[in-house]
Design an enzyme around this catalytic site. Structure first.
Site, short mmCIF file in Angstrom:
data_model
loop_
_atom_site.label_atom_id
_atom_site.label_comp_id
_atom_site.label_asym_id
_atom_site.label_seq_id
_atom_site.Cartn_x
_atom_site.Cartn_y
_atom_site.Cartn_z
N HIS A 120 -7.10 -15.27 21.21
CA HIS A 120 -7.76 -15.64 22.47
C HIS A 120 -9.27 -15.76 22.31
CE1 HIS A 120 -4.16 -13.16 23.43
NE2 HIS A 120 -3.90 -14.14 24.27
N ASP A 222 1.96 10.03 -17.39
CA ASP A 222 3.07 9.69 -18.27
C ASP A 222 2.67 8.91 -19.52
OD1 ASP A 222 5.46 8.96 -19.43
OD2 ASP A 222 6.45 8.44 -17.57
N HIS A 225 6.25 7.78 -21.85
CA HIS A 225 7.05 6.56 -21.88
C HIS A 225 6.46 5.50 -22.81
CE1 HIS A 225 3.90 4.80 -19.44
NE2 HIS A 225 4.49 3.63 -19.51
N HIS A 230 7.04 0.65 -24.21
CA HIS A 230 6.15 -0.47 -24.55
C HIS A 230 6.17 -0.81 -26.04
CE1 HIS A 230 4.77 -0.32 -20.49
NE2 HIS A 230 4.13 0.82 -20.62
N ASP A 383 7.09 -1.47 -17.25
CA ASP A 383 6.92 -0.41 -16.25
C ASP A 383 7.68 -0.74 -14.97
OD1 ASP A 383 5.24 1.15 -17.81
OD2 ASP A 383 3.43 0.13 -17.13
S1 FES Z 1 -8.41 -12.16 21.36
FE1 FES Z 1 -6.45 -11.72 22.11
S2 FES Z 1 -5.55 -10.67 20.44
FE2 FES Z 1 -7.52 -11.07 19.78
FE LIG Z 2 3.55 1.88 -18.93
#
Ligand code: FES
Ligand SMILES: [Fe+2]
Length: 453
Positions: A120, A222, A225, A230, A383
């Site tokens: 708005h 960790d 792992h 890896h 991962d």
């Molecule tokens: S102006 Fe109406 S929700 Fe932002």
């Molecule tokens: Fe990792």
């Protein structure tokens, strides 16, 4: 007397009591109840009591260099705008129009003179003040008190080595207190040069269908792992015929649980030149020659001179600042694990480099991160697949009732002469125990004093 259920702002009285939550993460047994990764009510408590109160990293200064620059991100699931003000200070505003709640700014980042709502048309100055309301005279008969309807602002903003942190909680301790022992390691990783750090390129974002704590815990705790999960990707990046033993970091490893706060880190520190040369080969394979040479020589030397204590040449490190900021020094990926319900993370990753690094090294880190730790990166797949598959297993009724083990290194971590925190062997789950213990404390206490005494 039975303990009362926890009163939650969002849920009224939840079915969880403090005692039941603390039982989920049993440090003495070294066990975790997997419902911490799946339960919707626990997740809503996390949003309120962890993400609604903790210091969260929202941006890097370099992402908003000029007045009016903004970066759109999240604190938990709350959308926020990080905005550079005219006086160059930083404000963090809830990205929600006060009229009917529309997302105030829909861009990921940019430069703004005002934020104008697309629903708005309510318009806000970059400091959050509501400055223009369409049809103010005919619609509101000039009775709307605009000063009451500005954008909501966080309670505090603080900077640390270029990282911008914010908290919703006016009672939160200072960021320095919040970081505690972790500050020493952040200083080591992010303050090698007076020039500080910068971000290369934009933010890479992707979704992982797993709970955010799998990621936060792994980066906190960790190293276990890495040599297995890896291994194939590490070998693939090294010269043909490299043996498995050459694909592991060499030297003494340390694992750190901060005394307070749930943060964790771990790293190898090569004690000899020979070990260091082997480590250089690994980073060389991952990132490239210029990046690895800069990191292990120029940057390490600079750090030694700046600090004077000369203890650290850090190789192959990992780190999490509780709850959801993680960093891999040397690889230089820094990411926030944005929670999206108990079963999903949105990963927001950037490549962070020393401003003083040579251009060629920066470019290698940029490309190296795309190859390794990013949406399509080879290590990231390793991962992510682990976390997603665990989350999938936890769909099962029986699986959710089966305790998980976090006992590695229990009883062996202790204060260290050089390094702050509770320090153990690099292969340990001490920092995971610290993270989950702090998680339970944050869910069950309103008093920061009991978390940071
Ligand atoms: S102006 Fe109406 S929700 Fe932002
Ligand atoms: Fe990792």
């Amino acid at each position: 007397m039975t303990e009362p259920f926890i009163e939650s702002e969002m849920l009224g009285a939840t079915r969880w009591t403090s005692a039941a939550i603390c039982d989920l993460v049993d440090e003495n047994k070294g066990s975790i109840d997997p419902r911490i990764y799946t339960d919707e009510q626990l997740y809503q408590l996390e949003l309120e009591r962890i993400f609604g109160r903790a210091w969260l990293c929202v941006a890097h200064e370099a992402q908003i260099p000029n007045a009016g620059d903004f970066f759109s991100t999240y604190m938990g699931e709350d959308p926020v705008l990080v905005v550079r003000q005219v006086d160059m200070s930083v404000k963090v505003l809830l990205n929600q129009c006060r009229h009917r709640g529309m997302k105030l700014c829909r861009a990921d980042l940019g430069n703004a003179k005002v934020f104008s709502c697309s629903y708005h048309g309510w318009s806000y100055a970059i400091n959050g003040d509501l400055i223009r309301v369409p049809r103010e005279e005919e619609g509101y008969k000039n009775k709307l008190i605009k000063s009451d309807w500005g954008a909501i602002e966080v309670a505090a903003v603080e900077l640390y080595h270029g990282l911008i942190f914010a908290t919703w909680d006016p009672q939160a301790p200072s960021l320095k207190t919040y970081l505690g022992d972790a500050a020493y390691y952040l200083d080591t990783f992010l303050s090698r040069h007076d020039g500080g750090t910068e971000i290369i390129g934009g933010v890479t974002k992707w979704v992982v269908k797993a709970n955010w704590k799998f990621a936060a815990e792994q980066f906190a705790s960790d190293m276990y792992h890495a040599p297995l999960s890896h291994l194939s990707a590490t070998l693939a990046a090294m010269p043909e015929g490299t043996s498995v033993s050459k694909a592991e970091w060499k030297g003494t490893g340390y694992h750190v649980r901060t005394h307070q706060g749930g943060h964790g880190t771990g790293f190898f520190s090569a004690p000899t030149e020979a070990a260091q040369m082997e480590n250089i080969q690994i980073l060389f394979g991952w990132m490239g020659e210029d990046a690895s040479k800069y990191y292990y020589t120029q940057a390490a030397e600079n750090l030694r001179q700046r600090r004077g204590d000369a203890p650290l040449v850090i190789n192959g490190a990992h780190m999490t600042i509780f709850p959801n900021l993680s960093f891999l020094p040397a690889i230089q990926t820094l990411r926030v694990w944005q929670p999206r319900g108990p079963n999903e993370i949105e990963v927001w990753a950037v490549t962070i480099v020393d401003k003083a690094a040579p251009q060629a090294a920066k470019e290698q880190w940029r490309l190296g991160n795309i190859r390794t730790f990013s949406a399509g990166g080879v290590f990231e797949q390793d991962d992510g697949e682990n976390w997603v598959m665990i989350q999938d297993v936890l769909r099962g009724y029986r699986a959710r009732k089966t305790a998980l083990n976090t006992s590695m290194g229990q009883g062996f971590a202790k204060p260290h002469e050089h390094y702050p925190g509770i320090v153990g062997d690099v292969f340990s789950e001490e920092a995971a125990r610290g993270l989950y213990s702090h998680w339970a404390k944050m869910l069950t206490t309103d008093k920061w004093a009991t978390l940071y005494d």
